[in-house]
Design a protein around this motif. Sequence first.
Motif, short mmCIF file in Angstrom:
data_model
loop_
_atom_site.label_atom_id
_atom_site.label_comp_id
_atom_site.label_asym_id
_atom_site.label_seq_id
_atom_site.Cartn_x
_atom_site.Cartn_y
_atom_site.Cartn_z
N GLY A 139 -108.75 13.54 0.25
CA GLY A 139 -107.70 13.06 1.14
C GLY A 139 -108.19 12.15 2.25
N LEU A 140 -109.34 11.51 2.06
CA LEU A 140 -109.87 10.58 3.06
C LEU A 140 -109.62 9.15 2.60
CD1 LEU A 140 -113.31 12.24 3.93
CD2 LEU A 140 -111.28 12.16 5.38
N TYR A 141 -108.91 8.37 3.44
CA TYR A 141 -108.60 6.99 3.10
C TYR A 141 -108.81 6.10 4.32
CZ TYR A 141 -106.12 9.28 -0.78
OH TYR A 141 -105.80 10.06 -1.86
N GLY A 142 -108.79 4.80 4.06
CA GLY A 142 -108.78 3.82 5.14
C GLY A 142 -110.00 3.85 6.03
N LEU A 143 -109.78 3.64 7.33
CA LEU A 143 -110.86 3.51 8.29
C LEU A 143 -111.64 4.81 8.43
CD1 LEU A 143 -112.29 1.72 10.34
CD2 LEU A 143 -110.62 2.45 12.06
N ASN A 144 -110.96 5.95 8.39
CA ASN A 144 -111.67 7.23 8.50
C ASN A 144 -112.64 7.43 7.34
OD1 ASN A 144 -110.39 7.97 10.87
ND2 ASN A 144 -108.74 9.07 9.83
N ALA A 145 -112.18 7.07 6.15
CA ALA A 145 -113.05 7.18 4.98
C ALA A 145 -114.22 6.22 5.10
CB ALA A 145 -112.26 6.90 3.71
N ARG A 146 -113.94 4.99 5.55
CA ARG A 146 -115.00 4.00 5.67
C ARG A 146 -116.08 4.45 6.64
NH1 ARG A 146 -117.68 0.19 2.99
NH2 ARG A 146 -118.56 -1.38 4.38
N ARG A 147 -115.67 4.98 7.78
CA ARG A 147 -116.65 5.46 8.77
C ARG A 147 -117.48 6.60 8.21
NH1 ARG A 147 -112.57 5.58 14.02
NH2 ARG A 147 -112.76 3.35 14.56
N ARG A 148 -116.82 7.52 7.54
CA ARG A 148 -117.53 8.67 6.98
C ARG A 148 -118.52 8.21 5.92
NH1 ARG A 148 -119.79 13.34 7.97
NH2 ARG A 148 -119.76 14.79 6.20
N ILE A 149 -118.10 7.29 5.07
CA ILE A 149 -118.97 6.79 4.01
C ILE A 149 -120.21 6.11 4.58
CG2 ILE A 149 -119.14 5.04 2.19
CD1 ILE A 149 -116.19 5.75 1.49
N MET A 150 -120.01 5.25 5.57
CA MET A 150 -121.15 4.52 6.13
C MET A 150 -122.10 5.46 6.86
SD MET A 150 -120.78 1.66 4.87
CE MET A 150 -122.30 1.01 5.61
N ASP A 151 -121.57 6.48 7.52
CA ASP A 151 -122.43 7.47 8.18
C ASP A 151 -123.31 8.19 7.15
OD1 ASP A 151 -121.48 6.86 10.68
OD2 ASP A 151 -120.08 8.55 10.79
N LEU A 152 -122.69 8.57 6.04
CA LEU A 152 -123.43 9.32 5.03
C LEU A 152 -124.44 8.43 4.29
CD1 LEU A 152 -120.57 11.53 3.56
CD2 LEU A 152 -122.50 12.30 4.94
N LEU A 153 -124.06 7.21 4.01
CA LEU A 153 -125.02 6.30 3.37
C LEU A 153 -126.21 6.02 4.28
CD1 LEU A 153 -122.71 3.70 1.56
CD2 LEU A 153 -123.93 5.65 0.57
N GLY A 154 -125.93 5.92 5.58
CA GLY A 154 -127.03 5.75 6.53
C GLY A 154 -127.94 6.97 6.57
N GLN A 155 -127.34 8.15 6.55
CA GLN A 155 -128.13 9.39 6.55
C GLN A 155 -128.98 9.49 5.30
OE1 GLN A 155 -125.73 12.86 7.23
NE2 GLN A 155 -127.38 14.29 6.79
#
Length: 315
Positions: free
Chosen positions: A103-119
Amino acid sequence: MLEIRQLKKMYGRTAAVDGLDMNVREGALYGFVGPNGAGKTTTIKILTGLLLPDGGSVVIGGEDAVAAPRKVVEKIGYVPDFFGVYDNLKVSEYMELFAACYGLYGLNARRRIMDLLGQAGLEEKEDYYVDGLSRGMKQRLCLARALIHNPPILIMDEPTAGLDPGTRYEFKEILKDLREQEKTVVISSHILSELSEICTDIGIVEQGKMVLEGTMEEILEQINVQSPLLISVYRNREKALDILRSHPYVETITIRQNDIMAGFTGDGEDEALLLQQLLDAGVMICGFMRERGNLESVFMQITSRDEGRVLIREN
């Protein structure tokens, strides 16, 4: 955080898991180890809802994993021992797919994805196709995917299998970061040296049963007690061997060059009494100590299927 009681799973007439008890405290980095066929993967599949048990109970984060599996799924991130077939997707598309599943979409999903890819050290790979990633990068991507919904518990089945030493080191550093984030991590692995470096707790399973479990400090204390006595004899070695053969706490005797290794089941006081007995018999001792133990040695002792008292073995 995670509690298993008398877990059972049968495959035909074979018990893959046979009355397993397991306790994982909140915030632990729990190493789940055992020989091939001990029941590790079957247990993990039950924990993640991929298999139903034939008996026993599983409670994860206060929820009954058998009675209410959907509630438990949201609490768990799962990293299997193989990567799923999503080769035709880009890394960013892969992460967006699983974000949408939670249920994650849009800007919230994008932020979460980039944080995890960085980690995971993959921030520069978001436009790469999954098929073009190395095995190590795929494993890190799998880990990032498992964390997309920010679960409190992460369950990993042989996550470093087949990885080169450099990639395994990077993976260990990521696990340390997760521990600092107060995630509870259960990791199955056969690379015991790595587990001893990063884990706070260890559980050793054999033939579907838990045979040893505790904090790393408790396990290491038991390792020191179970490690053999290393006795260096300067004179009268045959007399020393006679005494050791008849001693009730000596289970095995191995001769290694000029030293005698004795599998000794007594405590510290018993060690002192044995040393005194050797000295009183005229045995000249120039070294008497417990051999330095490690997780591999206690694992081999516990999971050994050899039985019987071996009194002399040349090495």
